[in-house]
Design a protein around this motif. Structure first.
Motif, PDB file in Angstrom:
ATOM      1  N   ASN A   1     -13.397   4.926   3.786  1.00 32.35           N
ATOM      2  CA  ASN A   1     -12.447   5.598   4.677  1.00 32.35           C
ATOM      3  C   ASN A   1     -12.735   7.091   4.811  1.00 32.35           C
ATOM      4  OD1 ASN A   1     -10.922   3.405   5.496  1.00 32.35           O
ATOM      5  ND2 ASN A   1      -9.565   3.514   3.721  1.00 32.35           N
TER       6      ASN A   1
ATOM      7  N   GLU B   1       4.668   5.539   7.543  1.00 30.14           N
ATOM      8  CA  GLU B   1       4.513   4.612   6.434  1.00 30.14           C
ATOM      9  C   GLU B   1       3.159   4.772   5.762  1.00 30.14           C
ATOM     10  OE1 GLU B   1       5.223   0.728   7.877  1.00 30.14           O
ATOM     11  OE2 GLU B   1       7.345   1.060   8.303  1.00 30.14           O
ATOM     12  N   LYS B   2       2.181   5.323   6.451  1.00 25.41           N
ATOM     13  CA  LYS B   2       0.845   5.481   5.878  1.00 25.41           C
ATOM     14  C   LYS B   2       0.642   6.828   5.215  1.00 25.41           C
ATOM     15  CE  LYS B   2      -2.785   4.501   8.223  1.00 25.41           C
ATOM     16  NZ  LYS B   2      -3.754   4.395   9.325  1.00 25.41           N
ATOM     17  N   PHE B   3       1.364   7.859   5.665  1.00 24.72           N
ATOM     18  CA  PHE B   3       1.093   9.214   5.194  1.00 24.72           C
ATOM     19  C   PHE B   3       2.379   9.977   4.889  1.00 24.72           C
ATOM     20  CE2 PHE B   3      -2.242   7.989   8.234  1.00 24.72           C
ATOM     21  CZ  PHE B   3      -3.366   8.090   7.437  1.00 24.72           C
TER      22      PHE B   3
ATOM     23  N   ARG C   1      -2.485  -1.205  -5.543  1.00 22.02           N
ATOM     24  CA  ARG C   1      -1.979  -2.204  -4.587  1.00 22.02           C
ATOM     25  C   ARG C   1      -1.513  -3.482  -5.267  1.00 22.02           C
ATOM     26  NH1 ARG C   1      -7.148  -2.438  -0.528  1.00 22.02           N
ATOM     27  NH2 ARG C   1      -7.658  -0.226  -0.510  1.00 22.02           N
TER      28      ARG C   1
ATOM     29  N   THR D   1       0.834  -1.191   0.000  1.00 22.96           N
ATOM     30  CA  THR D   1       0.000   0.000   0.000  1.00 22.96           C
ATOM     31  C   THR D   1       0.872   1.245   0.000  1.00 22.96           C
ATOM     32  OG1 THR D   1      -1.736  -1.160   1.221  1.00 22.96           O
ATOM     33  CG2 THR D   1      -1.817   1.239   1.217  1.00 22.96           C
TER      34      THR D   1
ATOM     35  N   GLY E   1      -8.089   6.134   7.043  1.00 22.69           N
ATOM     36  CA  GLY E   1      -7.517   4.833   6.728  1.00 22.69           C
ATOM     37  C   GLY E   1      -6.337   4.932   5.781  1.00 22.69           C
ATOM     38  N   ALA E   2      -5.902   3.771   5.316  1.00 26.72           N
ATOM     39  CA  ALA E   2      -4.692   3.696   4.504  1.00 26.72           C
ATOM     40  C   ALA E   2      -4.905   4.105   3.059  1.00 26.72           C
ATOM     41  CB  ALA E   2      -4.142   2.281   4.548  1.00 26.72           C
ATOM     42  N   ASP E   3      -6.137   4.414   2.668  1.00 32.66           N
ATOM     43  CA  ASP E   3      -6.379   4.898   1.308  1.00 32.66           C
ATOM     44  C   ASP E   3      -7.645   5.764   1.305  1.00 32.66           C
ATOM     45  OD1 ASP E   3      -8.858   3.244   0.430  1.00 32.66           O
ATOM     46  OD2 ASP E   3      -7.462   1.719   1.153  1.00 32.66           O
TER      47      ASP E   3
ATOM     48  N   ASN F   1       2.276   7.903  11.923  1.00 34.03           N
ATOM     49  CA  ASN F   1       2.684   6.691  11.223  1.00 34.03           C
ATOM     50  C   ASN F   1       3.208   7.083   9.846  1.00 34.03           C
ATOM     51  OD1 ASN F   1       3.036   4.283   9.938  1.00 34.03           O
ATOM     52  ND2 ASN F   1       1.007   3.452  10.436  1.00 34.03           N
TER      53      ASN F   1
ATOM     54  N   PRO G   1       1.774   5.179   0.572  1.00 32.77           N
ATOM     55  CA  PRO G   1       1.330   6.172   1.558  1.00 32.77           C
ATOM     56  C   PRO G   1       0.440   7.231   0.912  1.00 32.77           C
ATOM     57  CG  PRO G   1       3.628   6.528   0.977  1.00 32.77           C
ATOM     58  CD  PRO G   1       3.234   5.219   0.353  1.00 32.77           C
TER      59      PRO G   1
END
Length: 450
Positions: free
Chosen positions: A160, A38-40, A205, A3, A153-155, A36, A5
């Motif tokens: 989300n 890695e996500k953003f 993804r 995924t 969320g992650a996307d 975080n 960021p």
């Protein structure tokens, strides 16, 4: 599946003639919630002028754009001019701007007063837009941003974004601010745009677009498209179009990777002029620095590009181009890595010879003969020949041919030996060619390769 960021761009404007608000606190709260890494990926710009908005969006290519500052009751967004005064921007102008960046912006948050009009205009082109239907207090604006990014969320999918929006409202309620939780409004864009955004998120993804996972995701997307009110024909058309875009993007990445590999095969480190050429290629392919950075890092850190053989090959390439100084640099690096690399000594000697440095050439020929190891292409007989020919024309060059003939004969290369004997005869002033085979030094040299 990996995924990527979410890229978020925070744009703040606080014209000096307008009452100050706590924009710094809003950004700090967002940064705290997006800890975080890695996500953003969060970027910010302050004292935003109209031209800054488009420049920053094109530079960062964010998926979420967050405006913080002021809005006017007549529907304009308050940015700044060059003197820091209010520069109103109409909803129509904002809509026209975001029409240009529909390829990557998925959500816009306008956390300012009276921004619902702007949100509706932007939603003509962007899948999700959040605005405020009236004036909103500083505390409520900060609380909404805090809740929104805490639960993001992650996307930026439908689910989300809706969940994050609801958390933002609840955050206002939990802070005890009367009725202000109803001020934020979520405006949905055209369902086709929203579905396209969903497809792109899924496909980003996937490692292989033709995998079983891709087939299952495709079925799931068909169901989602139906729930959004789209026909099966619309769903298939959007899915196939997005798939082609993903394939094209991957093709561009592959093309850039091949060009970077070619560059590093020939130059290490890559020189400034080549870097400029790669940058131009990147721009023409429409790739961001964030897109190509992992490719460059992977290739540059590949140990095979830093071996003695790799530097030797670079030396050969530069020599063939007539870039003798560059060739010397690479041959020298090759020898530093492997001090017994006879071919590197030999070719460096030839390069010195091209540069009229006879002494250095002879020293390298001697080193090639003494090490007698790791030969590529040309061999020991060539080193003797080069050393012999390096002493001049006439009898010395003839002697070089004679010695190489003996070495060829010792290795069983009869045809090559005969050719060198003929060259010797043409150069030697003495008619008795057989004398060369009585030459004590030549016989000693020949024994070294037998």
């Amino acid at each position: 599946m990996e995924t990527q960021p979410i890229r978020i761009l925070f744009l703040a404007s606080d014209p000096r003639v307008v009452d100050k608000i706590r924009l710094g606190r809003e950004l700090a709260e967002i940064q705290d919630r997006l800890e975080n890494g890695e996500k953003f990926e969060l970027a910010d710009r302050w004292a935003v002028r109209p031209r800054d908005v488009l420049n920053k969006i094109l530079d960062k290519k964010p998926q979420i754009v967050h405006f913080a500052g002021h809005g006017m009751e007549t529907g304009e967004l308050c940015l700044e001019d060059d003197q820091g005064n209010v520069q109103p921007v109409s909803p129509e102008a904002l809509a026209a701007l975001f029409k240009l960046v529909t390829g990557f912006v998925k959500c816009v948050v306008i956390n300012t007063c009276f921004s619902e009009t702007q949100a509706k205009a932007i939603a003509e082109h962007i899948p999700f837009v959040i605005g405020m239907n009236k004036a909103i207090g500083d505390k409520a604006a900060v609380e909404f941003a805090t809740g929104f990014y805490t639960s993001l969320g992650a996307d930026p999918s439908i689910e989300n974004i809706e969940k994050a929006f609801d958390f933002g409202r609840v955050s206002i309620q939990l802070s005890g601010i009367p009725a202000e939780h109803l001020t934020p409004v979520l405006i949905f864009g055209d369902p086709r745009r929203r579905f396209r955004s969903e497809v792109e998120q899924v496909q980003s993804r996937l490692q292989q677009t033709g995998s079983m996972a891709a087939a299952i995701f495709r079925k799931a997307l068909q169901e989602k498209g139906k729930r959004m009110g789209l026909s099966i024909e619309e769903v298939e058309a959007i899915t196939n179009e997005s798939l082609e875009l993903i394939k094209e993007f991957k093709r561009k990445l592959q093309g850039y990777g091949e060009a970077f590999t070619d560059a590093i095969r020939d130059e290490f480190p890559i020189e400034d002029e080549t870097r400029e050429a790669l940058k131009f290629l990147q721009q023409e392919l429409g790739l961001r620095q964030e897109d190509v950075a992992p490719i460059e890092s992977t290739i540059e850190n590949d140990p095979r590009w830093q071996t003695a053989e790799a530097f030797f090959d670079r030396g050969l390439n530069q020599f063939n181009l007539g870039e003798y100084q560059k060739a010397l640099k690479y041959y020298t690096r090759s020898i530093e890595i492997r001090p017994t690399y006879s071919s590197a000594y030999l070719e460096r000697g030839t390069t010195h010879y091209k540069l009229d440095d006879l002494q250095a050439a002879l020293e390298d020929y001697d080193s090639a003969i003494k090490t007698d190891n790791n030969w590529e292409g040309r061999g020991l007989e060539d080193a003797y020949f080069e050393r012999g020919s390096g002493w001049g024309e006439g009898i010395n060059l003839a002697s070089a041919y004679a010695k190489r003939a003996l070495l060829y004969r010792a290795k069983g290369f009869t045809q090559e030996a005969e050719q060198d004997i003929q060259s010797f005869v043409l150069l030697n002033t003495k008619p008795e060619g057989e004398e060369i085979f009585d030459n004590e030094e030549a016989e000693t040299d020949s024994q070294k390769v037998m």
